[in-house]
Motif scaffolding. Structure first.
Motif, PDB file in Angstrom:
ATOM      1  N   GLN A  89       2.187  -8.763  -0.088  1.00 17.40           N
ATOM      2  CA  GLN A  89       1.450  -7.990  -1.273  1.00 17.40           C
ATOM      3  C   GLN A  89       0.449  -9.082  -2.171  1.00 17.40           C
ATOM      4  O   GLN A  89       1.018 -10.191  -2.175  1.00 17.40           O
ATOM      5  CB  GLN A  89       1.837  -7.117  -2.226  1.00 17.40           C
ATOM      6  CG  GLN A  89       2.662  -5.869  -1.605  1.00 17.40           C
ATOM      7  CD  GLN A  89       3.445  -5.154  -2.636  1.00 17.40           C
ATOM      8  OE1 GLN A  89       3.380  -5.286  -3.756  1.00 17.40           O
ATOM      9  NE2 GLN A  89       3.501  -3.681  -2.136  1.00 17.40           N
TER      10      GLN A  89
ATOM     11  N   THR B 153      -2.487  -8.705   4.116  1.00 17.69           N
ATOM     12  CA  THR B 153      -2.426  -8.265   2.626  1.00 17.69           C
ATOM     13  C   THR B 153      -3.065  -6.918   2.528  1.00 17.69           C
ATOM     14  O   THR B 153      -2.397  -5.974   1.640  1.00 17.69           O
ATOM     15  CB  THR B 153      -3.166  -9.358   1.955  1.00 17.69           C
ATOM     16  OG1 THR B 153      -2.574 -10.605   2.036  1.00 17.69           O
ATOM     17  CG2 THR B 153      -3.266  -9.121   0.372  1.00 17.69           C
TER      18      THR B 153
ATOM     19  N   GLY C 214      -0.140  -4.771   3.021  1.00 11.54           N
ATOM     20  CA  GLY C 214       0.949  -4.836   2.044  1.00 11.54           C
ATOM     21  C   GLY C 214       1.973  -5.730   2.471  1.00 11.54           C
ATOM     22  O   GLY C 214       3.161  -5.705   1.850  1.00 11.54           O
TER      23      GLY C 214
ATOM     24  N   ILE D  13       0.985   2.627   3.168  1.00  9.46           N
ATOM     25  CA  ILE D  13      -0.342   2.110   3.380  1.00  9.46           C
ATOM     26  C   ILE D  13      -0.718   2.548   4.667  1.00  9.46           C
ATOM     27  O   ILE D  13      -1.940   3.313   5.137  1.00  9.46           O
ATOM     28  CB  ILE D  13      -0.497   0.736   3.305  1.00  9.46           C
ATOM     29  CG1 ILE D  13      -0.241   0.261   1.777  1.00  9.46           C
ATOM     30  CG2 ILE D  13      -2.048   0.269   3.755  1.00  9.46           C
ATOM     31  CD1 ILE D  13      -0.192  -1.269   1.518  1.00  9.46           C
TER      32      ILE D  13
ATOM     33  N   THR E 170      -2.838  -1.748  -3.603  1.00  7.86           N
ATOM     34  CA  THR E 170      -2.402  -3.061  -3.617  1.00  7.86           C
ATOM     35  C   THR E 170      -0.855  -3.243  -3.626  1.00  7.86           C
ATOM     36  O   THR E 170      -0.475  -4.016  -3.073  1.00  7.86           O
ATOM     37  CB  THR E 170      -2.784  -3.801  -4.950  1.00  7.86           C
ATOM     38  OG1 THR E 170      -4.239  -3.412  -5.161  1.00  7.86           O
ATOM     39  CG2 THR E 170      -2.820  -5.169  -4.755  1.00  7.86           C
ATOM     40  N   HIS E 171      -0.207  -2.232  -4.578  1.00  8.05           N
ATOM     41  CA  HIS E 171       1.156  -2.462  -4.744  1.00  8.05           C
ATOM     42  C   HIS E 171       1.878  -1.420  -3.800  1.00  8.05           C
ATOM     43  O   HIS E 171       3.172  -1.161  -4.335  1.00  8.05           O
ATOM     44  CB  HIS E 171       1.365  -2.459  -6.015  1.00  8.05           C
ATOM     45  CG  HIS E 171       0.891  -3.735  -6.655  1.00  8.05           C
ATOM     46  ND1 HIS E 171       1.010  -4.957  -6.492  1.00  8.05           N
ATOM     47  CD2 HIS E 171      -0.193  -3.794  -7.511  1.00  8.05           C
ATOM     48  CE1 HIS E 171       0.546  -5.790  -7.508  1.00  8.05           C
ATOM     49  NE2 HIS E 171      -0.468  -5.129  -8.107  1.00  8.05           N
ATOM     50  N   GLU E 172       1.084  -0.669  -2.910  1.00 11.73           N
ATOM     51  CA  GLU E 172       1.908   0.361  -2.259  1.00 11.73           C
ATOM     52  C   GLU E 172       2.922  -0.431  -1.129  1.00 11.73           C
ATOM     53  O   GLU E 172       2.317  -1.265  -0.557  1.00 11.73           O
ATOM     54  CB  GLU E 172       1.152   1.306  -1.613  1.00 11.73           C
ATOM     55  CG  GLU E 172       0.615   2.439  -2.629  1.00 11.73           C
ATOM     56  CD  GLU E 172      -0.228   3.547  -1.950  1.00 11.73           C
ATOM     57  OE1 GLU E 172       0.068   3.510  -0.722  1.00 11.73           O
ATOM     58  OE2 GLU E 172      -0.957   4.159  -2.731  1.00 11.73           O
TER      59      GLU E 172
ATOM     60  N   THR F  79       4.341  -1.037   2.681  1.00 14.21           N
ATOM     61  CA  THR F  79       3.424  -1.108   3.952  1.00 14.21           C
ATOM     62  C   THR F  79       3.434   0.298   4.538  1.00 14.21           C
ATOM     63  O   THR F  79       2.373   0.760   4.985  1.00 14.21           O
ATOM     64  CB  THR F  79       3.897  -2.214   4.977  1.00 14.21           C
ATOM     65  OG1 THR F  79       3.952  -3.347   4.049  1.00 14.21           O
ATOM     66  CG2 THR F  79       3.284  -2.283   6.184  1.00 14.21           C
TER      67      THR F  79
END
Lengths: 236, 472, 305, 287
Positions: free
Chosen positions: A52, A46, A49, A73, A66-68, A70
């Motif tokens: 998510q 998580t 991502g 990130i 949180t919502h980027e 992978t």
């Protein structure tokens, strides 16, 4: 450095994480222990991502990730050596390391590879060999080496001791400590082998059924009765 | 938002440019080029506006857009149905309709989602699937009752009954293939080969040996099963996708052989005057041969061609129900459970001492046999067969019926057959768009529900209460 | 002997076409594990775009052959690549994590859609193109008067195909993009964890495969002078057969398989019967799969249990 | 080895087993015996060749060299290396479980146990023909098969969930269900590939009981792959240690634990594994 706030994650209809709160400070080794299926790996994934979080926030270096996606990130200074090592079996050791350096600056490649091979001398001998032909311990080292190639500030390690000879396990944990001490890399470690992990870690969290039930320093958790009963008795 | 829609429009402009913007027109021996920039720009504009509206819907402006798009798509459908306003570019009209409908549905979903929590959302169609599985026997009973009485319903004209025959043929083929794909998990892209073998066996046997329908049917089925075994024996060891491609190749091979083996199959010209099935020896002709009773004479009816069609309808209904009974029953047999287990995990099956090759081979042969039966029926119904009827697209349609219906689901096959075969038949006027829509629909349904429409599975056996005090 | 050599040249030419298409199949299969059934139709679209480009060039008055060929090549590759991208985006991306059958059914749907789309827009009749590259070198003449000709057109075809395939192999083996593609092939989830933009990599794979298929479409048009909306189906199946024979997932395998299928088809037609040439191709496929299930150059995968 | 526990001919005798994949030697000249009514453990790190030995025994691989002889107490001997994969399960009755659980996830728990009795039921159903028309012979056989399944379901505590999909069971239950499924084939030899992997200490203890029950009550041989020495030491009667494809030790748990070869290659030198002083203090306080 990393803050996880009330994170819920679903796999299909199954709620794998039910509101996890935890924090990793710069320079720490933090370990996450818990039984199989408690959601330890899900938590690491998580953070990266995939999947998510459906509720809650993951904050890295003050930025909400949180919502980027992978791959974004992984470009922001997080690297993971996932469960089961996941070496590219038909690529050479060198190519595996090149994949690890994908998000880094190409100018640093030569320097980084020297640094990594200094930590894992065995990989130098194996450079031209295909990943799939390495032994289990060597694969685990390659997985960690690959993750280090992107110069991560936060390193996520998922069950690095799984399936290794007790002798190799000690070696791996020794290397993890060295990485943390020498390069200052922050490490979040997920382990089934609670005994070794808690001895190594500055702090630890206990995850039960998708939620954190206990937290404290490594020694505190080692001494805790519930922890001993659930994760330590029956051998290490 | 504008930028996003603009990018989308740009991409669709580039996509539309060569094939929509320019048209190759046949002129005598060669071709010349024509342009259709108007149509192209209209299409791009529709997509641009559609994308923009979609983004607005996601941003929370659903209601107004929903009303407008519902009205627009309804207006278009009414126009098509009653031919109110002449349409120069029906394709663009349909494109507009599709975009409007998608928007309307999307707006509905977004509105619905706003009223319920995101977490723990259970899939409505999944629930429907479970419900259908639970009331399956009743639903099946109603469906069978309807199927039996359908030809005598007031709305049942000749076209209706014909359509019923067609749909039932595909239902039967779907049920037959369901054994192979749905239960045993073997991907067969050449099922039409067995359909062809059945049809040609039927035609050749009935013409050369003067056998009647019920005598020829089992022979043709056996022949198809034999082909199933012959093909299956060498290739069933292959992994899933390889198997798919080999069966596809096999289907093409059969078609090419039928096309080229003139002595046996009469090549591309096909085989004609295949005998029609009789009703206990009575024929469905206005003026039967000497010594043969005609159906209408025996029952004191006026001769009507629909009698023959209704007779055919009941034959295929019987065959389809036979297939259904058989598959429902065999699912509960050890062999049926072994098929499903093989689908789930072949390695585990081998470790449990199940012979994978033989088990798959039975599935293949049984599926082929039902394909052969359906082929026989096809031959006798058409009275004429040629290799053209057995091309890959038929295999694809049958497979689509099984997968879209929800693999392994008997009712799913019925629903998918009605949707895919019955539906397009109703839009016969739009011949040109029929297959286009068919292809698009396959993609849309798969993306909407990759596991098929009704994919709920009930166990084949339940653990009853313990008999007596025999607890361990 | 001379007849044999002539047929050999013809076979290699045909094989080049199959090989170019087979690469698209094998790459997509390697990375997504799905049979991109619509790839044959992408080839067909490539052919149509080529013929339309040629006619536009004619209208514009471009007559210098090398230039117009280059234009056709580049434009066909670009626009067909775009079609490949659109197919992946609309038809497959949403199905990447679902069961094995769903993308296949979707691909069959896309294939049916594309065929009818082109038929609607461009008409059902086949489109003829008069030959645009003439002449050739006469290699030898036999005592019976049979002359072996290596047509310039065949040279162009084999040359273009060879250059593209070589360039492509280098791209996959040496560049970072190639490495990312192979990483996605071997472990997509891990590739993502190393910062690979998987969606982009897969989209690029489709675009590259479609671009190569476009080249095949152009070559087909030059060689046979005719294209229709249905041609993609059988050519596509044979190219896929080629990919499987060569060992699916392996690039050199796809090229080798293409060459083999081309040669088998040409020699079978030359020495046996034209009617059963396709049957021969499929029969060879079945034989290869039975005796070497992973194809000629495929890696035998050890079953992990 | 105590002679009392072993008959003259062991249940399984592995001789000179070698398995090569191309240039890679996964198993190199390994020989050992596994006795009837005993638990024999094979231990070693991942990649040591343990699973490859299992795969040779259960017919998934054909060994390059070697002889694998199974001699059940009743019936004839089998040379496993000569048998086709599925026949080993069918005839020689060697059952196995897998490292990554391999149930039939979309079939119910009960169906999983019935599939395991396939060959028996197949014969009873007259190869489907009798069964199709509901012959009493078959119905009786199916009833008996369900009873056997119920016996094992009671044993592993899954009776209440028998009609749910196997894939929906919790991890630990799936592990035990896989063992129950293997037992439903009524095997002579049960091969378990890391049955304790991923179990918590409580589940591990339950598993130990189940295995001892199988050994003592059903009187069959159990072959067990595991790398957790502590689990192995508790239940096994005999331990074989593999490293890099070769056998480095073989004997009772006690002997293996103290074998210098094992310590050198696998366990490592016994470190000072004392707890940190503050933890020791805490524990003393709590006690």
């Amino acid at each position: 450095m990393l803050q996880i706030e009330k994170v819920h994650t679903f796999y299909g209809h199954i709620e794998a994480l039910r509101g996890v709160d935890m924090e990793v400070k710069t320079g720490e080794i933090v370990t996450l222990i818990g039984s199989n299926g408690a959601g330890k790996s899900t938590l690491l994934m998580t953070v990266c991502g995939t999947p998510q979080a459906s509720l809650g926030r993951v904050i890295f270096d003050g930025r909400d990730i949180t919502h980027e996606p992978t791959h974004q990130i992984m470009r922001s200074g997080i690297a993971q050596a996932p469960e089961g090592r996941r070496i590219f079996p038909r690529m050479t050791v060198l190519e595996n390391l090149q994949m690890g350096a994908l998000v880094g600056d190409p100018a640093n490649f030569a320097e980084d590879i020297e640094k990594v091979l200094a930590i894992f001398p065995i990989l130098r001998q194996r450079q031209g060999q295909r990943g799939g032909t390495l032994s289990g311990g060597e694969q685990q080292m390659l997985a960690i080496a690959r993750a280090l190639m992107s110069r991560p500030r936060l390193l996520l390690l998922d069950e690095p001791s799984l399936g290794l000879a007790p002798m190799i396990v000690r070696q791996i944990f020794q290397i993890i400590r060295e990485i943390n001490e020498r390069t200052g890399t922050t490490i979040l470690l997920v382990e089934q082998n609670a005994y070794h992990a808690l001895r190594l870690a500055h702090r630890g969290y206990v995850l039960v059924n998708g939620a954190i039930t206990l937290t404290g320093t490594g020694s505190q958790l080692l001494a805790n009765r519930e922890v001993r009963a659930a994760y330590l008795e029956g051998g290490h | 938002m504008l930028k996003d829609a603009g990018m989308m429009a740009l991409a669709s402009l580039a996509l539309a440019m060569p094939l929509v913007g320019f048209q190759t027109v046949d002129r005598g021996a060669g071709i010349v080029l024509d342009t259709r920039f108007g149509a192209m720009f209209y299409a791009v504009a529709v997509i641009f506006v559609g994308r923009l509206l979609l983004l607005l819907i996601e941003a929370g402006h659903a209601s107004l857009i929903q009303a407008a798009t519902v009205a627009l798509s309804a207006a278009w459908l009414i126009n098509v149905a009653f031919h109110l306003y002449p349409i120069t570019w029906p394709a663009l009209g349909w494109l507009t309709w599709i975009v409007a409908s998608v928007l309307a549905i999307r707006a509905w979903i977004v509105q619905r989602r706003a009223t319920r929590p995101a977490a723990g959302y259970t899939d409505g169609v999944e629930k429907l699937g479970a419900l259908v599985a639970r009331i399956g026997p009743y639903l099946g009973g109603i469906a069978v009752a309807f199927a039996f009485t359908m030809p005598f319903m007031p709305f049942a004209d000749q076209r209706m009954v014909d359509l019923g025959i067609l749909v039932l043929t595909y239902i039967m083929l779907g049920w037959g293939l369901n054994v192979v794909v749905g239960l045993a998990g073997l991907l067969d892209l050449g099922y039409v080969a067995f359909y062809a073998v059945g049809a040609y066996s039927y035609a050749i046997l009935s013409i050369h040996f003067d056998l009647n329908f019920w005598q020829t049917l089992p022979l043709a089925g056996a022949m198809a099963a034999l082909f199933g075994v012959l093909l299956g024996f060498p290739v069933l060891r292959l992994r899933g996708d390889y198997l798919a491609i080999v069966t596809l190749g096999f289907g093409e091979m059969i078609r090419l052989i039928l096309l080229n083996w003139d002595d046996l199959t009469n090549g591309p010209k096909g085989i004609g005057s295949i005998p029609r099935p009789s009703f206990f020896g009575m024929q469905f002709t206005a003026a039967p041969r000497e010594g043969v009773t005609a159906f209408h004479e025996f029952f004191n009816l006026d001769f009507a061609p629909i009698h023959r069609i209704i007779h055919l309808y009941y034959i295929i209904l019987f065959l389809a129900l036979l297939t259904n009974w058989f598959t429902l029953r065999i699912r509960k047999m050890p062999i049926g459970r072994a098929w499903e287990a093989l689908r789930e995990d072949e390695t585990a099956c081998r470790a449990l001492g199940i012979n994978p090759t033989n088990t798959k081979l039975t599935a293949f042969a049984i599926g082929a046999m039902f394909g052969g039966f359906a082929g026989s029926f096809f031959a006798t119904r058409q009275g004429f067969i040629s290799p053209e009827s057995f091309n890959f697209i038929e295999s694809a349609i049958i497979l689509a019926i099984v997968v879209l219906g929800g693999m392994g689901s008997q009712i799913g096959v019925v629903v998918a057959s009605i949707l895919l075969i019955g539906g397009p038949e109703w839009f016969r006027d739009l011949e040109a768009y029929r297959m286009l829509a068919f292809g698009g629909l396959m993609v849309a349904i798969m993306i909407w529900r990759p596991q098929g429409l009704l994919s709920h599975r009930e166990p084949t056996i339940k653990l009853g209460p313990s008999p007596g005090a025999r607890s361990a | 002997m001379e007849y044999f050599i002539q047929q050999f040249i013809n076979g290699v030419t045909l094989g080049a076409i199959f090989g170019l298409i087979a690469i698209g199949y094998t790459m997509v299969y390697g990375i997504l594990g799905m049979v991109n059934f619509a790839h044959g139709d992408i080839f067909m679209i490539g052919g149509f775009i080529s013929i339309i480009t040629f006619m536009i060039l004619g209208v514009l008055g471009v007559t210098w052959l090398p230039f117009s060929l280059l234009c056709m090549l580049l434009i066909a590759m670009a626009f067909t690549g775009l079609h490949g991208w659109a197919v992946e985006r609309i038809g497959y991306r949403a199905l990447r994590n679902s069961n094995r059958l769903a993308p296949l059914i979707s691909a069959i749907g896309v294939s049916i859609f594309l065929q009818n789309y082109v038929q609607l827009l461009q008409g059902a009749r086949n489109k003829p193109l008069s030959p645009i590259i003439f002449g050739g070198i006469e290699l030898m003449t036999s005592s019976t008067g049979f002359t072996v000709t290596f047509a310039y057109m065949q040279m162009v075809i084999i040359g273009v195909a060879t250059v593209l395939m070589a360039g492509f192999s280098v791209l996959i083996a040496r560049t970072a993009l190639g490495r990312q593609q192979r990483a996605c092939e071997q472990d997509m989830k891990m590739a993502r964890l190393l910062g690979v933009d998987v969606d982009r990599t897969i989209a690029l794979t489709f675009i590259m495969g479609a671009a190569l298929a476009a080249v095949a479409g152009l070559i087909w048009l030059l060689r046979y002078g005719i294209i229709d909306f249905y041609v993609g189906f059988l050519v596509g199946i044979k190219a896929f057969t080629a990919a499987v024979i060569g060992g699916i997932g392996s690039l050199p395998g796809a090229m080798l398989g293409g060459l083999l299928i081309g040669l088998i088809e040409v020699f079978w037609s030359a020495y046996f019967s034209v009617e059963y040439k396709d049957v021969a191709a499929f029969a060879i496929l079945v034989l290869v799969l039975i005796f070497r299930p992973t194809g000629l150059l495929g890696k035998p995968d050890i079953e992990k249990v | 080895m105590n002679a009392a526990g072993m008959s003259a001919v062991p249940l399984l005798r592995v001789e000179h087993l070698t398995m090569r994949f191309g240039g890679l030697v996964a198993v190199d000249d390994v020989s050992f015996d596994a006795a009837d009514r005993q638990i024999t453990a094979i231990i070693g790190p991942n990649g040591a060749g343990k699973t490859t030995v299992f795969n040779c025994l259960t017919g998934f691989y054909k060994p390059t060299v070697g002889r694998l002889m199974l001699s059940p107490a009743v019936g004839s001997e089998f040379l496993l290396e000569r048998m086709e994969g599925y026949r080993i399960g069918q005839r020689a009755r060697v059952a196995r479980t897998f490292q990554n659980i391999r149930l039939f996830p979309r079939m119910s728990v009960l169906e999983n146990l019935l599939v395991a009795q396939h060959n028996k039921l197949m014969r009873a159903s007259g190869f489907t023909l009798l069964g199709l028309f509901g012959a009493p012979v078959y119905r009786k056989a199916e009833g008996k098969a369900v009873e056997l399944a119920r016996y094992w379901l009671d044993r592993i505590g899954l009776t209440a969930r028998a009609d749910e999909d196997a894939g929906n069971m919790p991890y630990g239950d799936q592990r035990r269900l896989e063992i129950a499924r293997a037992m439903c084939t009524e095997p002579h030899l049960l091969c378990l590939d890391e049955p304790a992997a991923g179990l918590n200490p409580r589940e591990s203890a339950e598993l130990n009981d189940l295995l001892k029950f199988i050994r003592d009550e059903h009187r069959i041989g159990v072959l067990l792959i595991e790398h957790d020495m502590s689990v192995v030491m508790k239940i096994s009667d005999h331990v074989v240690v593999l490293d890099y494809g070769r056998k480095i030790s073989d004997g009772t748990p006690e002997r293996v634990r103290n074998d210098p070869a094992v310590i050198r290659a696998y366990l490592g030198e016994e470190e000072n594994e004392a707890l940190p002083p503050e933890v020791e203090a805490d524990l003393r306080q709590g006690a």
